[in-house]
Design an enzyme around this catalytic site. Structure first.
Site, PDB file in Angstrom:
ATOM      1  N   ALA A  59      32.609  24.795 -37.843  1.00 19.60           N
ATOM      2  CA  ALA A  59      33.158  23.471 -37.525  1.00 19.60           C
ATOM      3  C   ALA A  59      32.280  22.752 -36.506  1.00 19.60           C
ATOM      4  O   ALA A  59      31.976  21.560 -36.656  1.00 19.60           O
ATOM      5  CB  ALA A  59      34.579  23.611 -36.989  1.00 19.60           C
ATOM      6  N   GLU A 100      27.977  27.017 -26.637  1.00 18.93           N
ATOM      7  CA  GLU A 100      28.363  28.242 -27.349  1.00 18.93           C
ATOM      8  C   GLU A 100      28.389  29.406 -26.366  1.00 18.93           C
ATOM      9  O   GLU A 100      27.434  29.639 -25.641  1.00 18.93           O
ATOM     10  CB  GLU A 100      27.380  28.499 -28.498  1.00 18.93           C
ATOM     11  CG  GLU A 100      27.428  29.876 -29.114  1.00 18.93           C
ATOM     12  CD  GLU A 100      28.787  30.286 -29.700  1.00 18.93           C
ATOM     13  OE1 GLU A 100      29.411  29.469 -30.391  1.00 18.93           O
ATOM     14  OE2 GLU A 100      29.214  31.425 -29.432  1.00 18.93           O
ATOM     15  N   GLN A 101      29.484  30.180 -26.437  1.00 19.46           N
ATOM     16  CA  GLN A 101      29.636  31.284 -25.486  1.00 19.46           C
ATOM     17  C   GLN A 101      28.616  32.404 -25.696  1.00 19.46           C
ATOM     18  O   GLN A 101      28.188  33.047 -24.741  1.00 19.46           O
ATOM     19  CB  GLN A 101      31.048  31.853 -25.564  1.00 19.46           C
ATOM     20  CG  GLN A 101      31.368  32.512 -26.896  1.00 19.46           C
ATOM     21  CD  GLN A 101      32.771  33.127 -26.940  1.00 19.46           C
ATOM     22  OE1 GLN A 101      33.499  33.049 -25.965  1.00 19.46           O
ATOM     23  NE2 GLN A 101      33.135  33.703 -28.057  1.00 19.46           N
ATOM     24  N   ARG A 126      27.867  34.838 -44.746  1.00 20.31           N
ATOM     25  CA  ARG A 126      28.138  33.922 -43.629  1.00 20.31           C
ATOM     26  C   ARG A 126      26.893  33.731 -42.777  1.00 20.31           C
ATOM     27  O   ARG A 126      26.628  32.636 -42.288  1.00 20.31           O
ATOM     28  CB  ARG A 126      29.271  34.469 -42.768  1.00 20.31           C
ATOM     29  CG  ARG A 126      30.608  34.433 -43.454  1.00 20.31           C
ATOM     30  CD  ARG A 126      31.660  35.013 -42.547  1.00 20.31           C
ATOM     31  NE  ARG A 126      31.935  34.097 -41.454  1.00 20.31           N
ATOM     32  CZ  ARG A 126      32.956  33.245 -41.440  1.00 20.31           C
ATOM     33  NH1 ARG A 126      33.799  33.205 -42.439  1.00 20.31           N
ATOM     34  NH2 ARG A 126      33.131  32.430 -40.429  1.00 20.31           N
ATOM     35  N   TYR A 157      32.915  39.746 -54.864  1.00 24.86           N
ATOM     36  CA  TYR A 157      31.994  38.830 -55.554  1.00 24.86           C
ATOM     37  C   TYR A 157      30.574  39.102 -55.104  1.00 24.86           C
ATOM     38  O   TYR A 157      30.335  39.641 -54.025  1.00 24.86           O
ATOM     39  CB  TYR A 157      32.377  37.361 -55.346  1.00 24.86           C
ATOM     40  CG  TYR A 157      32.529  36.873 -53.916  1.00 24.86           C
ATOM     41  CD1 TYR A 157      31.421  36.508 -53.145  1.00 24.86           C
ATOM     42  CD2 TYR A 157      33.783  36.755 -53.339  1.00 24.86           C
ATOM     43  CE1 TYR A 157      31.572  36.033 -51.853  1.00 24.86           C
ATOM     44  CE2 TYR A 157      33.939  36.275 -52.035  1.00 24.86           C
ATOM     45  CZ  TYR A 157      32.830  35.914 -51.300  1.00 24.86           C
ATOM     46  OH  TYR A 157      32.965  35.440 -50.014  1.00 24.86           O
ATOM     47  N   ASP A 196      39.275  26.193 -36.950  1.00 21.10           N
ATOM     48  CA  ASP A 196      40.320  27.161 -36.597  1.00 21.10           C
ATOM     49  C   ASP A 196      40.957  26.860 -35.243  1.00 21.10           C
ATOM     50  O   ASP A 196      42.090  27.270 -34.988  1.00 21.10           O
ATOM     51  CB  ASP A 196      39.744  28.589 -36.565  1.00 21.10           C
ATOM     52  CG  ASP A 196      39.623  29.201 -37.952  1.00 21.10           C
ATOM     53  OD1 ASP A 196      39.844  28.488 -38.949  1.00 21.10           O
ATOM     54  OD2 ASP A 196      39.295  30.406 -38.038  1.00 21.10           O
TER      55      ASP A 196
END
Ligand SMILES: Cc1cc2nc3c(=O)[nH]c(=O)nc-3n(C[C@H](O)[C@H](O)[C@H](O)COP(=O)(O)OP(=O)(O)OC[C@H]3O[C@@H](n4cnc5c(N)ncnc54)[C@H](O)[C@@H]3O)c2cc1C
Length: 398
Positions: free
Chosen positions: A17, A36-37, A110, A218, A298
């Protein structure tokens, strides 16, 4: 009348996101700072399916070519009986789905999706990403937002909370407690195809339905690997944390007696070193925005993965958040308009994902043997309503 923010837009979190929001803004000439952490970017969690609404939204960010180069293009999906392996229902994907919805259904690791997005971000602005910056608090006034992080303070025109289901930004705005265990556990891993007893998978995407258990598999990375996700509905989550290396005996016990094809996948997961994830969620928030701060992905609306739409909603959010901010008329109005465009769609999708999860996990527990297999939610999902609403309202949108 539009007024592009002059101060940078702050984005908490460089997940799907946050990166999509950042790319959308940078392409329109708006400065961003992505906080970003993590000290280094490392995407975990196996693979992701991107339905046509997700791929269309990614195309609008200019990453379509790189995405297609990294992804598999599944041709057909089937639901199979967990013991017999019999196909209960199936549907065409591939060209047919692309023609129907105008964009393809793709599947990829991912890590590969993350690389596509990070590369695009860094081409647009190599300095946009600030690693090692865990957001810890925020203050806002009439003109700006200041964020405290482990890498110092940052000030910007607004803050987009894209920091996932355990969002610090959401906690600062709404203090709505920790996420709750949803009653599902998932084991996820990527299995090398040549380690399988039977590497000829037909069709290329399949879901095995069993009583209170399901398993999805898949292909990814061409023919070389298979993404496997095994789900179980369970009574509680007693582990420390929410992701840990799988215990092979526990995994085998959950799926004992399954058809040889499913068993091949479970054994592959055990060899490949799967992770066990507790799936956590939250009650829907009635509002996301507070002044100059709002939420995407999220952080705003975590959802169960049974429609394969969590990342898709995160991507749509990012695209429309960026467009709303670019088109003003000011930051506070833009965040309100983003929420108006996104809240009902994302909330409905989360509700449908819950219902679909219940149906597929209970089908072989409660339904008559000849009852139709529940694939409807997926097939009736509106893959069209992705990035169009703002375009319709504002024909000048790029
Ligand atoms: C088993 C499973 C399978 C799934 N399969 C699919 C699928 O096939 N298709 C699909 O569309 N969706 C799928 N999803 C859902 C999808 O993974 C999520 O919806 C998506 O990753 C959400 O992206 P995000 O960017 O909002 O959050 P995240 O991916 O969680 O990213 C949040 C980022 O914020 C950072 N962060 C967190 N806290 C802070 C802080 N305080 N300060 C700074 N940074 C911070 C994190 O390090 C991370 O980089 C699946 C989910 C699960 C659990």
């Amino acid at each position: 009348m539009s007024s592009i923010p002059k101060e940078p837009v702050l984005i908490a979190g460089a997940g799907i996101a946050g990166l999509c929001t950042a790319i959308g803004l940078l392409r329109a000439g708006v400065a961003v700072r992505v906080l970003e952490q993590a000290a280094e970017l490392r995407e975990v969690g196996a693979a992701v399916s991107l339905a046509p609404n997700a791929t269309r939204a990614l195309d609008s960010l200019g990453v379509g070519e790189a995405l297609r180069a990294a992804a598999n293009w599944p041709q057909r999906a089937a639901m199979k009986h967990y013991r017999t392996g019999e196909e209960l229902t199936g549907y065409a994907m591939g060209r047919e789905m692309e023609q129907r919805w105008g964009s393809p259904y793709l599947q990829l690791l991912r890590a590969d999706l993350h690389t596509v997005l990070v590369d695009a971000l860094q081409r647009l602005d190599p300095d946009a990403l600030q690693l090692g910056a865990r957001v810890q608090g925020l203050q806002q006034d009439a003109g700006s937002v200041t964020v405290q992080t482990t890498a110092g303070h940052f000030t910007g025109a607004c803050l987009v909370g894209a920091d996932g289901v355990r969002s610090a930004v959401r906690a600062a705005l709404y203090d709505d407690g920790a996420p709750q265990f949803t009653g599902y556990v998932a084991w996820r891993g990527v299995v090398p195809t040549d380690s399988l007893r039977n590497p000829d998978l037909s069709p290329d995407t399949a879901v095995f339905l069993g009583p209170r258990r399901t398993m999805l598999r898949y292909r990814v990375r061409g023919q070389s690997a298979v993404n496997v996700v095994a789900f179980a509905a369970v009574d509680g989550w007693a582990e420390e944390g929410w992701s840990l290396p799988a215990d092979a005996d526990e995994l085998r016990a959950h799926f004992a007696g399954w058809h040889a094809e499913a068993d091949d996948m479970i054994e592959g997961l055990c060899r490949a070193g799967a992770f066990k994830w507790g799936l956590f969620g939250r009650a829907a928030l009635p509002r996301w925005q507070q002044g100059r701060v709002s939420l995407v992905g999220d952080a705003a609306h975590p959802m169960l993965p049974f429609l394969g739409q969590g990342a898709a909603m995160a991507i749509e959010d990012g695209v429309l958040m960026a467009r709303a901010l670019v088109h003003g008329p000011d930051v506070v109005d833009a965040l309100a308009r983003y929420e108006k465009l996104r809240h009902a769609r994302a909330s409905n999708t989360a509700t449908r994902a819950d219902a679909h999860g219940l149906r597929i996990h209970n089908h072989l527990v409660t339904a008559a043997p000849d009852a139709p297999v529940p694939r409807d939610d997926f097939m009736e999902f509106d893959f069209d309503a992705a990035t169009t609403p703002l375009d319709e309202q504002e024909p000048t949108c790029a």
